[in-house]
Design a protein around this motif. Sequence first.
Motif, short mmCIF file in Angstrom:
data_model
loop_
_atom_site.label_atom_id
_atom_site.label_comp_id
_atom_site.label_asym_id
_atom_site.label_seq_id
_atom_site.Cartn_x
_atom_site.Cartn_y
_atom_site.Cartn_z
N GLY A 94 0.84 -1.37 0.02
CA GLY A 94 0.13 0.19 -0.47
C GLY A 94 0.97 0.95 0.00
N SER A 118 -3.48 3.13 1.56
CA SER A 118 -4.58 2.30 1.60
C SER A 118 -3.77 0.92 1.05
CB SER A 118 -5.38 2.52 0.31
OG SER A 118 -6.14 1.74 -0.37
N ASN A 119 -3.92 0.11 0.45
CA ASN A 119 -3.66 -1.17 0.31
C ASN A 119 -4.66 -0.81 -0.92
OD1 ASN A 119 -2.00 -3.23 2.05
ND2 ASN A 119 -3.52 -3.66 3.11
N ARG A 136 -6.41 -6.41 -2.36
CA ARG A 136 -8.02 -5.68 -1.71
C ARG A 136 -8.91 -6.98 -0.65
NH1 ARG A 136 -8.49 0.75 -3.20
NH2 ARG A 136 -9.50 0.07 -0.65
N ASP A 159 -8.53 -2.71 3.49
CA ASP A 159 -8.76 -1.47 2.56
C ASP A 159 -8.21 -0.48 3.19
OD1 ASP A 159 -10.49 -2.77 0.91
OD2 ASP A 159 -12.19 -1.90 2.53
N VAL A 160 -7.35 -0.11 4.71
CA VAL A 160 -7.21 0.86 4.77
C VAL A 160 -6.16 1.25 5.75
CG1 VAL A 160 -7.20 3.17 6.29
CG2 VAL A 160 -9.13 2.70 4.56
#
Length: 189
Positions: free
Chosen positions: A141, A166-167, A171, A176-177
Motif C-alpha cells: 500500500g 490504502s492497500n 484488497r 482496505d485502510v
Amino acid sequence: MKKVLLLLLLLSTATQAQESAAIDNKKNEFRVDVLSALVWQKASFSYERFFGGAFSTGFNLNFSDSGKLNDDFERGYRNNVPKFEFNPYVRYQLSKGKTSFYFAEVFASYNGGDYKEIIRLVDNNLNGYYTTKKSAYSDFGLGGGLGYKLYIKEAFLVEFLAGFGSNLTNRDKSPDVISRVGFNLGYRF
C-alpha cells in the motif's frame, strides 16, 4: 539595562546556533512507538536517517499479536488480522526549527497477516456444507501523514504522527485502510 538585554540576546542567539550545529551533526535516529504498544499490543520500531536540508528517510517495522484482535478474528467479528508491517518512508520538514518542527511524510507499506473466509464444499454424496478456511495474506500500500517532533537536549525526542493510506494489490483479503498513528519516544545520535 540596554546592555544587559543586548547581552542576553547575544547569548541566546549563540546558544541556539550551538544547538543547531550539535543536532545537525547527529544523522541517525531510533524510535519506539509507545501508543501502539499500549493500545494495540503492537511492537513498533523505527529508524530514520537525516540528510542535509529538510529531507530524511527511514523505515518502520511492526509486529502484532493482539489478544483482542485475535479473539475477534476467531469469533468471526473480523475476517482479517494484521500480523506484520514494513513501512519505508520519506519525510520533509515543514517548519524551520531544528529542535522542534512539523513534517509531512509519504510511505509505502508491505503488510500481512491472517485471513478467514467461509466457503461451501461438496462431499462425495453431493451434500453441500460450509466451513471456515484460514489463509495468510500479504499486500502493498501507499499513504501519507503529518507529524510533529520535539527534541530534548538535542538527543531525546517525542514524536506525534498521524497518517493513512490504502492497500493496493490484495484488497479482497487485506484491510482496505492502513494507518500510521503513533506517539514515539526516541534517541538521535
